[in-house]
Design a protein around this motif. Structure first.
Motif, PDB file in Angstrom:
ATOM      1  N   ALA A   1       0.828  -1.204   0.000  1.00 62.12           N
ATOM      2  CA  ALA A   1       0.000   0.000   0.000  1.00 62.12           C
ATOM      3  C   ALA A   1       0.865   1.258   0.000  1.00 62.12           C
ATOM      4  O   ALA A   1       0.579   2.218  -0.723  1.00 62.12           O
ATOM      5  CB  ALA A   1      -0.940  -0.009   1.201  1.00 62.12           C
ATOM      6  N   GLN A   2       1.932   1.248   0.784  1.00 63.95           N
ATOM      7  CA  GLN A   2       2.829   2.406   0.829  1.00 63.95           C
ATOM      8  C   GLN A   2       3.519   2.624  -0.519  1.00 63.95           C
ATOM      9  O   GLN A   2       3.657   3.763  -0.975  1.00 63.95           O
ATOM     10  CB  GLN A   2       3.862   2.232   1.944  1.00 63.95           C
ATOM     11  N   THR A   3       3.929   1.540  -1.160  1.00 63.07           N
ATOM     12  CA  THR A   3       4.584   1.643  -2.468  1.00 63.07           C
ATOM     13  C   THR A   3       3.630   2.218  -3.510  1.00 63.07           C
ATOM     14  O   THR A   3       3.999   3.101  -4.290  1.00 63.07           O
ATOM     15  CB  THR A   3       5.117   0.264  -2.915  1.00 63.07           C
ATOM     16  N   LEU A   4       2.396   1.727  -3.520  1.00 64.30           N
ATOM     17  CA  LEU A   4       1.401   2.242  -4.466  1.00 64.30           C
ATOM     18  C   LEU A   4       1.105   3.722  -4.207  1.00 64.30           C
ATOM     19  O   LEU A   4       1.001   4.514  -5.150  1.00 64.30           O
ATOM     20  CB  LEU A   4       0.099   1.436  -4.367  1.00 64.30           C
ATOM     21  N   PHE A   5       0.997   4.086  -2.954  1.00 61.47           N
ATOM     22  CA  PHE A   5       0.720   5.475  -2.593  1.00 61.47           C
ATOM     23  C   PHE A   5       1.848   6.385  -3.084  1.00 61.47           C
ATOM     24  O   PHE A   5       1.592   7.439  -3.675  1.00 61.47           O
ATOM     25  CB  PHE A   5       0.550   5.578  -1.073  1.00 61.47           C
ATOM     26  N   ALA A   6       3.079   5.964  -2.905  1.00 62.01           N
ATOM     27  CA  ALA A   6       4.225   6.751  -3.372  1.00 62.01           C
ATOM     28  C   ALA A   6       4.282   6.775  -4.900  1.00 62.01           C
ATOM     29  O   ALA A   6       4.527   7.819  -5.514  1.00 62.01           O
ATOM     30  CB  ALA A   6       5.521   6.184  -2.787  1.00 62.01           C
ATOM     31  N   GLN A   7       4.061   5.619  -5.510  1.00 59.96           N
ATOM     32  CA  GLN A   7       4.137   5.502  -6.978  1.00 59.96           C
ATOM     33  C   GLN A   7       3.128   6.409  -7.670  1.00 59.96           C
ATOM     34  O   GLN A   7       3.405   6.959  -8.726  1.00 59.96           O
ATOM     35  CB  GLN A   7       3.904   4.046  -7.376  1.00 59.96           C
ATOM     36  N   PHE A   8       1.958   6.580  -7.058  1.00 62.93           N
ATOM     37  CA  PHE A   8       0.917   7.393  -7.673  1.00 62.93           C
ATOM     38  C   PHE A   8       0.802   8.761  -7.004  1.00 62.93           C
ATOM     39  O   PHE A   8      -0.278   9.318  -6.839  1.00 62.93           O
ATOM     40  CB  PHE A   8      -0.406   6.616  -7.712  1.00 62.93           C
ATOM     41  N   LYS A   9       1.955   9.295  -6.653  1.00 59.88           N
ATOM     42  CA  LYS A   9       2.122  10.673  -6.184  1.00 59.88           C
ATOM     43  C   LYS A   9       1.224  11.033  -5.017  1.00 59.88           C
ATOM     44  O   LYS A   9       0.675  12.127  -4.947  1.00 59.88           O
ATOM     45  CB  LYS A   9       1.928  11.640  -7.350  1.00 59.88           C
TER      46      LYS A   9
END
Length: 189
Positions: free
Chosen positions: A37-45
């Motif tokens: 979830a953290q990776t996706l949140f960072a990846q999508f700004k």
């Protein structure tokens, strides 16, 4: 403008329990330390997905089932390719075609006017054209469009604006494909 991840295949990439938690409250999952979830949140700004805590588990499961079944790429039954028709679909269509099974909207069976040759046996009426090689001549898309309306001016018995139910149209298209394939195989021993 793409904001979030492409959801095609999401049910293969993520487990249902994870998706359920994330859909209900993505920020809770992110704050809880979930690395995906953290990776996706960072990846999508750091674009926040709205929480859907008001949806029931059944509603979310329905949405996930829709995605698992190709979501927006799903087609109505009559839009599916005839090659997808099962033996049961073809047998169902055979009964619809010859009139041994009634059409949902009460229309006249195809075999009342049209003949097909199947396994060397010709059956049906002679008022309309023979349909044995119709699938081979016109293909899937043309038959899909044609089967959306009655082939004569005679309306079904009901007040319905439909002639064939989508499942019936798909099955008949599959049957006409099967008849055309059997016919062409008979021509080329």
């Amino acid at each position: 403008m793409k904001v979030g991840p492409d959801l095609k295949g999401v049910t293969q990439r993520r487990g249902r329990p994870w998706l359920l938690r994330f859909i209900r409250s993505s920020q809770s999952v992110i704050r809880g330390g979930d690395t995906t979830a953290q990776t996706l949140f960072a990846q999508f700004k750091q674009q926040r997905m709205p929480d859907w805590s008001d949806l029931s588990e059944t509603q979310i499961t329905g949405i996930l089932d829709w995605f698992a079944g190709n979501g927006p790429e799903q087609k109505e039954p009559d839009e599916r390719g005839a090659e997808l028709a099962t033996a049961a679909d073809v047998e169902h269509a055979r009964r619809l075609f010859d009139g041994s099974e009634r059409l949902t909207y009460g229309g006249t069976a195809c075999g009342a006017c049209h003949v097909v040759e199947e396994r060397g046996v010709r059956a049906g009426g002679t008022l309309g054209p023979e349909l044995t090689d119709t699938y081979r001549r016109f293909g899937d898309r043309a038959l899909t469009l044609f089967l959306k309306r009655p082939c004569t001016g005679r309306a079904p018995e009901s007040e319905s604006t439909h002639y064939l139910a989508p499942e019936e149209s798909f099955a008949i298209k599959g049957y006409l494909r099967r008849v055309a394939i059997d016919d062409s195989e008979g021509e080329n021993p």
